[in-house]
Every structure is written in C-alpha cells, then in structure tokens.
Design a protein around this motif. Sequence first.
Motif, PDB file in Angstrom:
ATOM      1  N   GLN A 194       0.782  -1.254   0.002  1.00 61.16           N
ATOM      2  CA  GLN A 194       0.101  -0.071  -0.059  1.00 61.16           C
ATOM      3  C   GLN A 194       0.986   1.266   0.142  1.00 61.16           C
ATOM      4  N   GLU A 195       1.982   1.329   0.879  1.00 61.73           N
ATOM      5  CA  GLU A 195       2.989   2.213   0.546  1.00 61.73           C
ATOM      6  C   GLU A 195       3.622   2.472  -0.496  1.00 61.73           C
ATOM      7  N   VAL A 196       4.037   1.548  -1.149  1.00 70.56           N
ATOM      8  CA  VAL A 196       4.806   1.524  -2.628  1.00 70.56           C
ATOM      9  C   VAL A 196       3.840   1.970  -3.783  1.00 70.56           C
ATOM     10  N   GLU A 197       2.516   1.705  -3.505  1.00 66.89           N
ATOM     11  CA  GLU A 197       1.689   1.641  -4.561  1.00 66.89           C
ATOM     12  C   GLU A 197       1.541   3.384  -4.899  1.00 66.89           C
ATOM     13  N   LYS A 198       1.670   4.148  -3.804  1.00 62.35           N
ATOM     14  CA  LYS A 198       1.743   5.514  -3.761  1.00 62.35           C
ATOM     15  C   LYS A 198       2.652   6.356  -4.642  1.00 62.35           C
TER      16      LYS A 198
END
Length: 300
Positions: A194-198
Amino acid sequence: MEKLINIQNLSYGFSQNKLILKNVSLSVPKGSIFGFLGANGAGKSTTMKVMLGNLPDENNTVEIFNQKLSELYPHGFQKIGSLIDSPAFYDHLSGWDNLIILSRLRDLPDSECERVLNLVDLWESRKMKTKKYSLGMKQRLAIAMTLLGNPELLILDEPVNGLDPNGMLEIRELLLKLNKEQGITIFISSHLLQEVEKMVTHLAIISHGVIKFSGSVEELNKHYRHNHIRVGLNNASLFTQHIPEYYSAKIIDENTLEVTVQSKEDIIKLTKLLVTNNAEIFEIRNSAGLEDWFMEITKN
C-alpha cells in the motif's frame, strides 16, 4: 524509453537444486520509480546484491548504464547510491560527522554534505548525535549518504520498513522529490504494497525467486484489473431492481453497490441510469488495488 537497468535470465543459488533466483528478467526505465515487490524471502535482497556486485553475476546477466557489471566496476558505481539491509552509523557522532567521514573517504568536498542534508531536510539536526535521531531521521540520513556524489540511480532495500506512518510519509515525499526535482531513477524493494503503490511508476513482482509480473503500472492495470467497481450511493438496496443483470449488481452495505463492468462506457451508462432513477451518488471507485493484484498474481 531508455533502460537504466536490464537483467536477463538471472539465476542464483547455492546449487542448481537450491536456486534462490530463477531466470529473473526485468528492465528499469530511466527516470522511473521502480518498485520491486515481494514477500519476505522472495528474493528481493538477493537480486539487489547481485546488481551491486555484492554477490557474483557469473553469467553476466545484469547491465546498468548499458554496461556489464564487470565493465562498470569500479568507476561506474560512483553514479549509484545504494542502501541494502539496515543502515550503519557511528552513533556517538553527529549526522554531519557521519557524512563527513564518508565524503572524505570518497574525496568529495564538505559542500556535498551540506547539499545532501538540505535535500533530506536534516540540516537543522546536523549537530545532533545520531543515537538521538528517530527512526525516520536515521532513514533520511542513510538516504543522504546514498546521495553523496550526485548519483543518477538509487537502489534502496526496504527503506520504509519499521517506520511509523509519519516516517513512511516523510520517506515517500523525499523519494518523490528526488525523482521529480533531481531526475534520479529509484529502484526500491518493499513488501509494504500500500505504501509503494502511492509512488511507483513501474514495478516487478517476485515470488519464490520467480518474476510474476514486470512492467508499468498502466500495464498492470490493463492485464490484471478486476472489472469490479463500487458505487457509493444513499439507500443502495432501492436501486438494484433498476440495474440490468449484465452488471451483476451486489449490495456491499447500506450505501455501497458492487457491479461488474467491461469498459468506461458501461460506467457511463450505469451512472446515467442510476441518476435517472434519482440515485444520490457520492462515490465511484475501483474495488481492487495493488494488494489484490499482488495476491492474484502470486497465487497464480
């Protein structure tokens, strides 16, 4: 698009029967933020260690800046900043002194330390001993170390691991700034999807040493996007009778419907239909994200 990193059929292990990496191939475009995603133990760190020459690339499968690693070493590595595993500091020294030691070893001017500390927003904390730094500050100092000498490429292994939400936000904003303002290509591994997706523009997904997907975020959306959308509207149950069976409408809760669509035209038709029947729509969104796609891809 110019490729900064190109890996073709990289295999690595202690023997042919115990391979950690199995025919890994991926390409990293210049100017991208490339996410290398996988569960712990999937082979991310091993791949990055081979890329940096910490582990042998016996079959010359890795090219960086269009050069084999044997050709790139040692001078070409001046253009690469890397952080693998946990950063190491002299805890009894200040952030400034830690950087000075590295810059002197590399024959860089002291002005480089000032430049990178300003980039990571630690200039005001430069005189503080690193043992007093928060985890987020330590991670930013580690990234400052990788930025010494103006590298064109950053290779970062799990840079947000162990950070609280605020620390993750700081690192994400820093990496986006380095990419957009400095033009640095960033290769970042993580299991925190979820963090990398941003922030990523391109990505590869690795599972048990095998690449399951490699390409742009747009390509991932095209090939793996679930054709489900969620419609937020008041009193959802009142409107299912108006929706054709084609959409396979399903009530999620009092104010949410999930429907199946094949194209944006389907979404337009459905929205018009609901509005015509006096539906009060306040949200339309895709019901699947990177975490859903990751689970589907790795299971398959």
